[in-house]
Design an enzyme around this catalytic site. Structure first.
Site, short mmCIF file in Angstrom:
data_model
loop_
_atom_site.label_atom_id
_atom_site.label_comp_id
_atom_site.label_asym_id
_atom_site.label_seq_id
_atom_site.Cartn_x
_atom_site.Cartn_y
_atom_site.Cartn_z
N CYS A 272 0.83 -1.21 0.00
CA CYS A 272 0.00 0.00 0.00
C CYS A 272 0.87 1.25 0.00
O CYS A 272 1.68 1.45 0.91
CB CYS A 272 -0.92 0.00 1.21
SG CYS A 272 -1.94 1.49 1.32
N LYS B 7 2.02 -9.28 0.38
CA LYS B 7 2.03 -8.52 -0.87
C LYS B 7 3.02 -7.37 -0.72
O LYS B 7 2.98 -6.63 0.26
CB LYS B 7 0.65 -7.95 -1.20
CG LYS B 7 0.61 -7.20 -2.53
CD LYS B 7 -0.83 -6.81 -2.90
CE LYS B 7 -0.88 -6.22 -4.30
NZ LYS B 7 -0.39 -4.85 -4.36
N GLY C 105 0.42 -6.16 -11.70
CA GLY C 105 0.72 -4.88 -12.32
C GLY C 105 0.33 -4.82 -13.78
O GLY C 105 0.81 -5.61 -14.60
N GLY D 126 -5.69 -5.86 -10.11
CA GLY D 126 -6.18 -4.79 -9.23
C GLY D 126 -7.08 -3.81 -9.96
O GLY D 126 -8.29 -3.99 -10.03
N ARG D 127 -6.48 -2.76 -10.55
CA ARG D 127 -7.27 -1.74 -11.23
C ARG D 127 -8.08 -2.31 -12.38
O ARG D 127 -9.19 -1.85 -12.67
CB ARG D 127 -6.35 -0.62 -11.73
CG ARG D 127 -5.71 0.21 -10.64
CD ARG D 127 -4.74 1.22 -11.23
NE ARG D 127 -3.65 0.54 -11.91
CZ ARG D 127 -2.90 1.09 -12.87
NH1 ARG D 127 -3.14 2.32 -13.28
NH2 ARG D 127 -1.91 0.41 -13.43
#
Length: 346
Positions: free
Chosen positions: A8, A50, A115, A138-139
């Site tokens: 994060c 992570k 990524g 993720g995104r």
């Protein structure tokens, strides 16, 4: 299982020594993970971690960190291919992720790559080229939640607008269940639901036959492709203004069925209210770079952090009056006053 998030980059976490700031001291992180592993072993709970390539771009220590995590007993390690300072501005470094995989040949600790994955064919290629055991999305999943089904089936799925609205309404119903279908539940839901539409609105079909070769040259999520929008409803769902996201969320919240949601959103798309939002062209600063990553630059401070409001300067007369007022209150209540020298006086 327990997953320790050391990736994060949010400043509110890193300034407290949490999140990706834990990467600054690999030995310390190793001790932390080993402690969690020992505790987890008592209840047969595996611990995964992570991480990123490092905290600072001039100190990429991912190989050392992963070595520490393997020795500490981590059950798996997920690597995001950027540093915390890079945020999401540069493409993920999958070559470095591959080096970490090669370092650990013979190790029983799986490496998961992360990524710039937004399609099933990008995920498949990254697994094949880097040698990772799996990938994390993720995104890409925030924009296209059905990407996991595409990977499972090995093919693209291009839902029409009705299908997409049904999915968004399903999410809304889940939030109603969790937070409650009342005013308080709605207030809590609004912390999350409108935010999601900044990502949902970026969706565009990316069939492999049309975009497969482009994804090899540059990750599609980094190419900032703009979805085509012609119909009013498409313009509404792709609009990046936070006011629009509130209106969309409200329509979904108040809908009694998927068909009702489509009808409400279609009416909203053709309304004067949305037309005025389109005309206003207010800047929409909802980029994922700012939303999901805000580690200060080297030697810098966060511009958005609120500064303390300076206290008003008082005249000597005002100070005397305030002290007299406080003394009168103490006399009336019989309370004591502690002076700076520690003496207690009546």
């Amino acid at each position: 299982f327990v997953d320790l998030n050391c990736g994060c980059p949010i400043h509110e976490a890193t300034r407290r020594g949490l999140g990706s700031a834990l990467l600054l001291s690999p030995p310390k992180l190793g001790k932390l993970v080993n402690g969690l592993v020992q505790a987890g072993n008592q209840n047969n709970i595996p611990v995964t971690v992570k991480i990123r390539l490092g905290y600072r771009s001039d100190d990429i220590n991912v190989r050392k960190v992963v070595t520490e995590l393997r020795e500490a007993g981590a059950a798996a390690v997920t690597i995001h291919g950027r540093t915390a300072q890079q945020g999401y501005k540069k493409s993920a470094d999958w070559d470095l992720i591959q080096q970490v995989v090669e370092d650990g040949k013979g190790s029983c600790v799986p490496v998961i790559g992360n990524g710039d994955i937004s399609t099933h064919y990008e995920a498949k290629r990254r697994i094949e080229e880097s040698g990772v055991d799996s990938v994390m999305v993720g995104r890409g999943a925030l924009t296209k939640p059905w990407v996991f089904g595409e990977f499972r089936d090995g093919q693209d799925w291009d839902p029409d607008m009705n299908d997409r609205i049904a999915i968004y309404r399903t999410l809304t119903c889940y939030m109603k269940e969790h937070f409650g279908d009342d005013d308080l539940g709605r207030k809590r839901t609004w912390t999350f639901l409108p935010w999601h539409f900044d990502f949902f609105g970026r969706y565009m079909p990316l069939p492999e036959e049309a975009y497969g070769s482009m994804s090899v040259e540059r990750p599609l999520i980094q190419s900032r492709l703009v979805p085509e929008k012609s119909a009013p409803l498409e313009c509404l769902m792709a609009n990046r203004n936070p006011k629009t996201h509130d209106l969309i969320s409200a329509a979904l919240w108040e809908s009694s069925s998927d068909a009702d949601a489509v009808a409400k959103l279609t009416a909203l798309a053709e309304s004067n209210e949305f037309l005025e939002i389109q005309k206003s062209k207010e800047p929409s600063d909802n980029s994922d770079v700012k939303e999901l990553s805000n580690v200060p630059k080297e030697g810098g401070r966060k511009e958005w952090r609120k500064k303390r409001t300076p206290k008003p300067k008082r005249t000597p007369e005002e100070i005397i009056a305030i002290r007299a007022e406080r003394a009168a209150k103490r006399a009336a209540t019989g309370s004591t006053h502690v002076h700076t020298d520690g003496a207690r006086r009546n």
